[in-house]
Scaffold this motif. Structure first.
Motif, PDB file in Angstrom:
ATOM      1  N   LYS A   1      44.636  34.876  54.179  1.00  0.00           N
ATOM      2  CA  LYS A   1      45.046  35.604  52.858  1.00  0.00           C
ATOM      3  C   LYS A   1      44.731  37.026  52.875  1.00  0.00           C
ATOM      4  O   LYS A   1      43.814  37.439  53.605  1.00  0.00           O
ATOM      5  N   VAL A   2      45.520  37.797  52.215  1.00  0.00           N
ATOM      6  CA  VAL A   2      45.341  39.127  52.207  1.00  0.00           C
ATOM      7  C   VAL A   2      45.839  39.656  50.781  1.00  0.00           C
ATOM      8  O   VAL A   2      46.711  38.996  50.240  1.00  0.00           O
TER       9      VAL A   2
ATOM     10  N   VAL B   1      47.746  37.316  47.956  1.00  0.00           N
ATOM     11  CA  VAL B   1      47.247  37.042  46.893  1.00  0.00           C
ATOM     12  C   VAL B   1      46.597  38.070  46.210  1.00  0.00           C
ATOM     13  O   VAL B   1      46.704  39.274  46.623  1.00  0.00           O
ATOM     14  N   THR B   2      46.425  37.791  44.685  1.00  0.00           N
ATOM     15  CA  THR B   2      45.737  38.946  44.087  1.00  0.00           C
ATOM     16  C   THR B   2      44.100  39.058  44.453  1.00  0.00           C
ATOM     17  O   THR B   2      43.666  38.162  45.070  1.00  0.00           O
ATOM     18  N   VAL B   3      43.561  40.320  44.228  1.00  0.00           N
ATOM     19  CA  VAL B   3      42.090  40.325  44.479  1.00  0.00           C
ATOM     20  C   VAL B   3      41.099  39.521  43.935  1.00  0.00           C
ATOM     21  O   VAL B   3      40.029  39.047  44.478  1.00  0.00           O
ATOM     22  N   GLU B   4      41.415  38.799  42.770  1.00  0.00           N
ATOM     23  CA  GLU B   4      40.947  37.718  41.934  1.00  0.00           C
ATOM     24  C   GLU B   4      40.659  36.698  42.914  1.00  0.00           C
ATOM     25  O   GLU B   4      39.597  36.100  43.058  1.00  0.00           O
ATOM     26  N   GLU B   5      41.822  36.391  43.693  1.00  0.00           N
ATOM     27  CA  GLU B   5      41.689  34.958  44.542  1.00  0.00           C
ATOM     28  C   GLU B   5      40.811  35.361  45.633  1.00  0.00           C
ATOM     29  O   GLU B   5      39.914  34.331  46.367  1.00  0.00           O
TER      30      GLU B   5
ATOM     31  N   ASP C   1      42.079  38.361  57.995  1.00  0.00           N
ATOM     32  CA  ASP C   1      41.960  37.445  56.965  1.00  0.00           C
ATOM     33  C   ASP C   1      41.146  37.739  55.791  1.00  0.00           C
ATOM     34  O   ASP C   1      39.768  38.043  56.096  1.00  0.00           O
ATOM     35  N   GLY C   2      41.568  37.737  54.505  1.00  0.00           N
ATOM     36  CA  GLY C   2      40.608  38.126  53.572  1.00  0.00           C
ATOM     37  C   GLY C   2      40.455  39.628  53.154  1.00  0.00           C
ATOM     38  O   GLY C   2      39.811  39.999  52.359  1.00  0.00           O
TER      39      GLY C   2
END
Ligand SMILES: [Zn+2]
Length: 218
Positions: free
Chosen positions: A37-38, A210-214, A178-179
């Motif tokens: 995810k990014v 994804v959004t930063v929230e995720e 990732d992340g």
């Protein structure tokens, strides 16, 4: 004969255990590897032309991003903020006039933040929960007055400085993992072009946007 059978079974069992210790069967969770995810984040908008270009490009690709808006830039561009909400992007606060919060008094700093939250709320009916302080400079005193999560970044290609699509794209693609949270600005054509190329390349590499929230709550 029976003894022989039991012996064979024990032997097979032992061989099995030795084999498994040497070549363990991966757990189900290892097999079904989660997507990398990014989070793409865009500061300083909305911009009439380039934010629109970006939003349409993200919509085409079904990709979610995070926008940290400057309050005073919102007026006259309400449709763009509506499109952000409609397409599932996360909308955050980047102060009203792009100020360095760490150099301001608490009251003025709070006003910068609240005015921006109000401008966003008036369009989306949602109060932003995330703030990116301009220049990455947060005022710790504000933590007690403002109940928002501060979001910084992991990858900074300095797109505002170079204004070079290829350079920005290559820097991000080479350094991302990732992340990560990627910092870009949707007020430059080169940054928007780079962002869409980054999406295409990293999607090919198995990344999910994804959004930063995720990212933060994962
Ligand atoms: Zn900024």
């Amino acid at each position: 004969m029976k003894k022989g059978l039991v012996f064979c079974c024990v032997l097979l069992l032992a061989a099995g255990i030795i084999y498994l210790r040497k070549y363990p069967v991966p757990a189900v969770s290892d097999k079904v590897q989660e997507a990398k995810k990014v989070a793409l984040t865009f500061d300083d908008g909305p911009h009439q032309k380039y934010t629109k270009l970006l939003l349409d490009g993200l919509r085409e690709r079904n990709v979610k991003a995070t926008f940290f808006l400057i309050g005073e830039s919102i007026q006259g561009k309400e449709e763009l903020v509506e499109q952000m909400k409609e397409d599932g992007h996360l909308i955050g606060n980047h102060t009203y006039t792009h100020v360095q919060l760490s150099k301001m008094g608490k009251d003025d700093a709070c006003a910068e933040i609240w005015k921006t939250n109000t401008a966003i709320y008036d369009i989306t009916e949602q109060i932003p929960c995330f703030i990116r302080p301009p220049f990455g400079e947060w005022n710790e005193e504000l933590s007690c007055a403002v109940d928002m999560s501060v979001v910084l970044w992991d990858i900074d290609p300095q797109d505002w400085k170079y204004k070079d699509t290829k350079r920005v794209r290559d820097y991000v693609v080479k350094n991302v993992s990732d992340g990560d949270i990627i910092l870009l600005h949707d007020v430059y054509k080169t940054s928007v072009e780079a962002a869409l190329q980054i999406v295409d390349i990293l999607t090919e590499e198995g990344y999910e946007f994804v959004t930063v929230e995720e990212i933060i709550f994962d």
